[in-house]
Design an enzyme around this catalytic site. Structure first.
Site, short mmCIF file in Angstrom:
data_model
loop_
_atom_site.label_atom_id
_atom_site.label_comp_id
_atom_site.label_asym_id
_atom_site.label_seq_id
_atom_site.Cartn_x
_atom_site.Cartn_y
_atom_site.Cartn_z
N HIS A 36 0.87 -1.17 0.00
CA HIS A 36 0.00 0.00 0.00
C HIS A 36 0.91 1.23 0.00
CE1 HIS A 36 -2.80 2.96 1.79
NE2 HIS A 36 -3.78 2.13 1.48
N ASP A 56 3.45 -4.63 7.80
CA ASP A 56 2.18 -3.92 7.71
C ASP A 56 1.07 -4.96 7.82
OD1 ASP A 56 -0.17 -2.80 6.88
OD2 ASP A 56 0.66 -1.79 5.13
N GLN A 61 -4.12 -5.60 6.75
CA GLN A 61 -5.10 -6.52 6.15
C GLN A 61 -5.00 -7.93 6.74
OE1 GLN A 61 -7.46 -5.56 4.23
NE2 GLN A 61 -6.75 -3.54 3.61
N LYS A 107 -10.32 -1.12 10.31
CA LYS A 107 -10.45 -2.30 9.44
C LYS A 107 -10.79 -3.54 10.26
CE LYS A 107 -6.97 -0.52 6.22
NZ LYS A 107 -7.70 -0.06 5.04
N CYS A 150 -4.76 2.40 -3.69
CA CYS A 150 -3.54 2.94 -3.06
C CYS A 150 -2.37 1.98 -3.20
CB CYS A 150 -3.76 3.26 -1.59
SG CYS A 150 -4.94 4.57 -1.34
N1 PLP Z 1 -1.60 -0.88 4.59
C1 PLP Z 1 -2.51 -1.62 3.97
C2 PLP Z 1 -2.13 -2.98 3.49
C3 PLP Z 1 -3.80 -1.13 3.79
O1 PLP Z 1 -4.71 -1.88 3.16
C4 PLP Z 1 -4.12 0.15 4.27
C5 PLP Z 1 -5.46 0.73 4.04
O2 PLP Z 1 -6.17 0.35 3.15
C6 PLP Z 1 -3.14 0.89 4.91
C7 PLP Z 1 -1.89 0.34 5.07
C8 PLP Z 1 -3.40 2.26 5.45
O3 PLP Z 1 -4.25 2.20 6.52
P1 PLP Z 1 -4.80 3.52 7.22
O4 PLP Z 1 -5.40 4.35 6.11
O5 PLP Z 1 -5.81 3.02 8.18
O6 PLP Z 1 -3.65 4.20 7.87
#
Ligand code: PLP
Length: 405
Positions: free
Chosen positions: A123, A200, A203, A226, A364
């Site tokens: 992301h 990260d 997900q 999430k 993203c």
């Molecule tokens: N990392 C991953 C894999 C994501 O899917 C997302 C959000 O869709 C993020 C990071 C960013 O999360 P946040 O917008 O809650 O900071």
């Protein structure tokens, strides 16, 4: 399987409504999940009875709010099986957690000429903060590629690690491809060369049990919104041995021990990284979301969602011109796809008129789109409350949309 789907659905008032005169089918859980009554009630309870700013006052309200807030830290510690509650830092979300580590770790440990390995399936929030620190420090981002089936190329990783590598950043689960990456293997390999790993988990934590000690992750980040919790809150797990040595990320109240114009000293972890008034309400309500996942059991949720994933994948494959992006053997309940000669956005718009929420676009994750040379995909993603009946309705709607287009 002992999974009371009707009971689970009854916890989510939002699912009981109609959108454009159709019962809502919510398949955008990877972007943000819906909130159960337990979370909504926890927020109300706080505001009706004991809201106060935490940590700093002697009165009942602040004391009670502090206790509730800190209890959630302990809940999260157990949820991901961290060794210490001090290793749990509350942030605004995964994005802020990445920025915290990129800045603080980067400040201390990344120098000119160093390298940061980042996977191609990240992301943007696990790419751009590293690029920013690399830009400031004259360091380089080195890409870890994935195969067309959506699996990270671990043999390439081995070759790209060298004496200049300072950290590896990788998603546990891809938000586009759904791949459950072999993070345990990556961490083992990295540690054999004394390199820390940032995972990260945005997900992952809502779909599969995560044990940060078993993974031996150095850092692990995720977002409450999430995980059926409120927005505006996230977590950074970090091993004490790193957090103790890293400099503060932001300055302000709470993160200090003593302040004078001559010299300021900093608080212990986790507070060293929690400057200012945190999102008290959302952290406390987040506890109720964790309770719901614990009661339901992540193994059960994961199994339920795997069934939805398999069912929807086989139904989608019956559609002519269908291309699914991400077919790794270990996948989470996210399906990205395109249909030949159809623009994803048109599908998203038309299917919304039938009460179905899907996501379209680059999610993203531009590098993933660039890998497949597509501007965007349609993405459906399932949560604990989705059903195969909803998938049937979605398939009917999709066929109608395709007939229109
Ligand atoms: N990392 C991953 C894999 C994501 O899917 C997302 C959000 O869709 C993020 C990071 C960013 O999360 P946040 O917008 O809650 O900071």
């Amino acid at each position: 399987m002992n999974y009371d789907i009707q009971k689970i659905r009854s916890y989510f008032p939002v699912l009981q409504q109609k959108i454009h005169n159709h019962p809502l089918i919510y398949f955008d859980n990877a972007a943000s999940a819906q909130k159960p009554v337990q979370v909504l009630k926890a927020e109300e309870q706080l505001h009706n009875h004991f809201y106060g700013n935490i940590h700093r006052a002697a009165h009942f309200m602040a004391d009670k709010a502090t206790g509730e807030f800190e209890a959630v830290r302990t809940k999260i510690q157990h949820f991901i099986h961290a060794e210490l509650r001090e290793e749990i830092i509350f942030t605004k979300g995964t994005t802020e957690s990445v920025n915290l580590v990129a800045n603080s770790f980067g400040e201390k440990y990344i120098q000119e000429g160093d390298e940061i390995i980042v996977s191609e399936m990240e992301h943007h929030s696990n790419i751009v903060p590293w690029q920013l620190v690399a830009g400031r420090k004259n360091a380089t981002i080195v890409q870890l590629p994935f195969t067309d089936s959506g699996e990270l190329q671990l043999d390439v990783l081995e070759k790209r690690i060298n004496a200049k590598t300072k950290i590896i950043a990788v998603a546990h689960v891809s938000n586009v491809l759904g791949t459950i990456n072999q993070v345990e293997k990556i961490i083992k390999l990295a540690h054999s060369k004394n390199i820390p790993v940032f995972i990260d988990g945005a997900q992952a934590v809502q779909h599969l049990p995560v044990d940060v000690q078993q993974l031996d992750a150095d850092f692990y980040a995720f977002s409450a919104h999430k995980m059926y919790g409120p927005n505006g809150v996230g977590v950074l797990y970090g091993k004490r041995k790193w957090l103790d040595k890293m400099p503060p990320y932001q300055g302000g109240g709470e993160m200090i021990s003593e302040v004078s114009f001559q010299k300021t000293t900093f608080n212990e972890i986790p507070y060293k990284f929690e400057a200012g008034t945190p999102n008290i309400t959302s952290v406390i309500a987040y506890g109720a979301a964790i309770d719901l996942m614990d009661e339901t059991g992540l193994q059960n949720i994961g199994r339920w969602e795997q069934n939805l994933l398999n069912y929807a994948t086989s139904k989608l494959k019956e559609i002519p011109g269908m291309k699914i992006y991400g077919e790794a053997p270990e996948k989470s309940s996210v399906i990205s796809f395109t249909i030949k000669n159809i623009h994803p956005y048109d599908v998203g718009m038309l299917i919304d008129k039938m009460g179905i929420a899907v996501r379209t676009g680059h999610h993203c994750a531009d590098p993933v789109m660039q890998h497949f040379n597509v501007p965007g995909t349609i993405r459906i993603s399932f949560g604990m409350y989705n059903t195969t009946e909803e998938i049937d309705l979605f398939m009917e709607a999709l066929k109608k949309v395709l007939a229109m287009l």
